[in-house]
Write an enzyme that holds these catalytic residues in place. Structure first.
Site, mmCIF file in Angstrom:
data_model
loop_
_atom_site.group_PDB
_atom_site.id
_atom_site.type_symbol
_atom_site.label_atom_id
_atom_site.label_comp_id
_atom_site.label_asym_id
_atom_site.label_seq_id
_atom_site.Cartn_x
_atom_site.Cartn_y
_atom_site.Cartn_z
ATOM 1 N N ASP A 257 65.038 29.300 0.827
ATOM 2 C CA ASP A 257 64.377 29.664 -0.430
ATOM 3 C C ASP A 257 64.900 31.028 -0.872
ATOM 4 O O ASP A 257 64.739 32.023 -0.159
ATOM 5 C CB ASP A 257 62.867 29.701 -0.218
ATOM 6 C CG ASP A 257 62.124 30.084 -1.485
ATOM 7 O OD1 ASP A 257 62.330 29.418 -2.498
ATOM 8 O OD2 ASP A 257 61.375 31.072 -1.448
ATOM 9 N N THR B 209 64.907 30.049 -7.967
ATOM 10 C CA THR B 209 65.126 31.465 -7.640
ATOM 11 C C THR B 209 66.574 31.736 -7.235
ATOM 12 O O THR B 209 67.115 32.795 -7.527
ATOM 13 C CB THR B 209 64.195 31.891 -6.494
ATOM 14 O OG1 THR B 209 64.308 30.968 -5.417
ATOM 15 C CG2 THR B 209 62.762 31.928 -6.952
ATOM 16 N N THR B 210 67.201 30.782 -6.558
ATOM 17 C CA THR B 210 68.600 30.971 -6.132
ATOM 18 C C THR B 210 69.540 30.923 -7.332
ATOM 19 O O THR B 210 70.418 31.781 -7.490
ATOM 20 C CB THR B 210 68.998 29.896 -5.108
ATOM 21 O OG1 THR B 210 68.057 29.906 -4.030
ATOM 22 C CG2 THR B 210 70.379 30.152 -4.569
ATOM 23 N N ASP C 90 57.010 25.396 -3.834
ATOM 24 C CA ASP C 90 57.960 25.236 -4.944
ATOM 25 C C ASP C 90 57.713 23.924 -5.686
ATOM 26 O O ASP C 90 57.727 23.874 -6.918
ATOM 27 C CB ASP C 90 59.401 25.267 -4.419
ATOM 28 C CG ASP C 90 59.846 26.682 -4.060
ATOM 29 O OD1 ASP C 90 59.017 27.599 -4.191
ATOM 30 O OD2 ASP C 90 60.999 26.868 -3.630
#
Length: 586
Positions: free
Chosen positions: A63, A96-97, A434
């Site tokens: 994550d 987020t990545t 998520d």
């Protein structure tokens, strides 16, 4: 290094100063270093990272926000990317990545443009123009409006989110679990919530369409507060033994004494009363600094007896109000336990305050912090009690948990995760969070976009064409912005051990044919949904394949990444001041 020559700066600076291109190169290098850490964890075949802290605790995750949060990043520009990932995690919950990777690529290309003589102000203006055009294209062409979301849409979005996580192999099971959990906390949305959804959602044309599809335009909207979903982790059994307590709640607490019953249920049609306390249930003691002068030794016994009676009266008031389960965040001493055991009441101590707040919402009760009333006396209001059909202590893994069934309130539920060890449970928790965020966003906005690099490839082709209509230097900047977006499909292909250059070229070719009306017999309208199939290594219609994500996730990640890149590109001077304390000691 001490202050530079005053003749060159005109200032006496007690520290170090960097200006111009040196600062930009340093900032871009730091940002790329951060992005390279998380780059290999992107996509359904992304790899995990093992993070070991200074005391040897191990964290295994892929994550992006968790990885960057765990790093001790010192460089100020790199910290902007860490904050960016945290912001995306709070606002959307997923992506987020990718947001960090896009921001670092925009920075790298912006720095190259500066080296080629383009002024940073022109680059910033071009990035903003490109972002505006990209967002309008997504809302106009890529967004699929779903007037009535079915479980299939939601499950597909949850699968897409968890495909890269540790529970990716069991995503059929966990995606259904996530959808059921979010739906179980459905509440009527307020006017402020609806205004927020509309602001996040579509443009004017689409709003008109969505209001028309809802008949009178006054269709009831709902909200899904994720804070009401309680996730409990328990060692043992397979991850497929995880379950949602439908209409119930679980709390990580055990009976305070063995003499208490393990099971209570409603009788005579009355629900089981649950008292939730945020105070000590211990023998009453005099306050600090209070002095009592006793002349007769017999009075000491009377004082002790009265202290016990005060405690007994408090417990009696709670019992008389109808409580059959008592939970407190503080301690319960032996004296109180004796009364609870005699009354056949389940009592648990040292409960988590946040868990009790969720339980209060689920059972329709309130957390009581004091028994004092307005008259200065002590009383316990029966309205503060929560209601349920039954409560039972259940053995889960190595310990016991308190299960509450048939909650009388609304808007709270519990997911119990099972797994082999702590590392796996933590990662399952992050993956499920998520997915819950993705399902929530889709239910609230009713819009989705195809995933697997489809949106980025379509935007890249569109912005390349759009750049040719610009008659200023911004044309080069917008063209670079278009190329920067391709970093997502390229990284996805590389992580899947596929030929990235060939796959991305074919993907761009398909989208160019779709946008220029040369579909070669295929439906031009569906070519814009073409994305990568990373298992087979080919191009496919990702909308039909069920690889979808909320439109807000894509739009916000573009906005956040662009703003972060602009923030860092605006910097042309960095002054690091020396530690004044150290100088004073010298």
């Amino acid at each position: 290094m001490s202050a530079p020559n005053p003749a060159s700066t005109g200032l006496f600076i007690n520290g170090q100063r960097e200006t111009g291109q040196d600062v930009r190169i340093g900032n871009v290098t730091a940002a790329l270093a951060v992005a390279n850490i998380v780059k290999t964890s992107l996509g359904p075949v992304g790899l995990d990272k093992m993070l070991v802290d200074d005391i040897g605790d191990v964290l295994i995750t892929n994550d992006g926000a968790t990885i960057l949060k765990s790093l001790e990043v010192e460089h100020p520009a790199a910290r902007v990317l860490v904050d960016l990932a945290n912001l995306q995690d709070q606002e959307v919950g997923d992506g987020t990545t990718s947001v960090v990777i896009i921001a670092s690529e925009l920075l790298r290309r912006g720095n190259d443009l500066v080296k080629n003589g383009i002024h940073p102000t022109t680059i910033i203006s071009g990035y903003r123009t490109a972002l505006k055009a990209a967002v309008s294209y997504i809302k106009r062409e890529m967004v699929v409006h779903v007037s009535e979301l079915t479980d299939e849409h939601l499950i597909n979005a949850a699968k897409t989110s968890m495909s890269s996580k540790i529970i990716g192999k069991e995503m059929d099971f966990f995606s259904k679990l996530a959808v059921e959990a979010v739906k179980s906390v459905k509440m009527n949305a307020t006017a402020a919530d609806i205004a927020g959804y509309d602001a996040m959602g579509s443009g004017g044309k689409d709003k008109a369409a969505s209001s028309a599809s809802s008949g009178s335009g006054k269709k009831q909207r709902y909200k899904y507060p994720l804070s009401a979903i309680h996730i409990l982790k328990a060692h043992g059994k397979s991850s497929l033994e995880s379950h949602l307590i439908d209409g119930g709640f679980a709390i990580n607490a055990t009976r305070a004494a063995q003499g208490m019953p393990t099971f209570v249920e409603s009788s005579d049609g009355k629900p089981v009363g649950i008292a939730m306390l945020d105070m000590n249930l211990q023998r009453h003691r005099m306050g600090m600094g209070v002095q009592v002068v006793v002349k007769d030794p017999a009075e000491i016994e009377n004082i002790k007896k009265r202290e016990m009676d005060i405690t007994k009266e408090r417990v009696r008031k709670i019992i008389d109000a109808g409580a059959r389960v008592v939970l407190t965040t503080k301690g319960v001493d032996d004296l109180c336990m004796k009364y609870f055991v005699e009354a056949g009441i389940i009592c648990a101590r040292r409960c988590n305050r946040e868990d009790l707040k969720r339980l209060a919402k689920a059972t329709g009760g309130r957390v009581v912090t004091t028994m004092a009333d307005m008259e200065g006396n002590e009383s316990f209001d029966a309205e503060c009690l929560g209601g349920c059909d039954s409560a039972r202590e259940v053995r889960i893994g190595d310990g016991e948990m308190l299960y509450v069934y048939g909650c009388g309130g609304h808007g709270a539920s519990t997911v119990v995760l099972r797994g082999a060890n702590e590392y796996m449970l933590d990662e399952m928790d992050r993956a499920l969070h998520d997915s819950l965020c993705v399902v929530k966003r889709m239910l609230e906005s009713n819009t989705l976009v195809p995933g697997g690099g489809a949106a980025e490839a379509a935007l890249s082709v569109y912005l390349d064409d759009y750049a040719e209509t610009i008659e200023s230097r911004e044309q080069m900047v917008i063209s670079e912005y278009a190329d920067a977006l391709l970093v997502i499909p390229k990284t996805l292909a590389v992580n899947a051990a596929k030929d990235a250059s060939e796959l991305v070229a074919r993907l761009r070719s398909v989208h160019a044919r779709g946008q220029h009306g040369k579909g070669d017999g295929l439906e031009d309208g569906n070519l814009k949904y073409m994305g990568l199939d990373l298992v087979e290594g080919k191009i496919r219609d990702n909308l039909a394949a069920g690889v979808v994500e909320p439109a807000i996730s894509k739009i916000k990640s573009l906005r956040f990444a662009t703003e972060a890149a602009i923030t860092i590109l605006r910097i042309d001077d960095r002054i690091t001041l020396n530690d004044m304390k150290g100088l004073a000691q010298q």
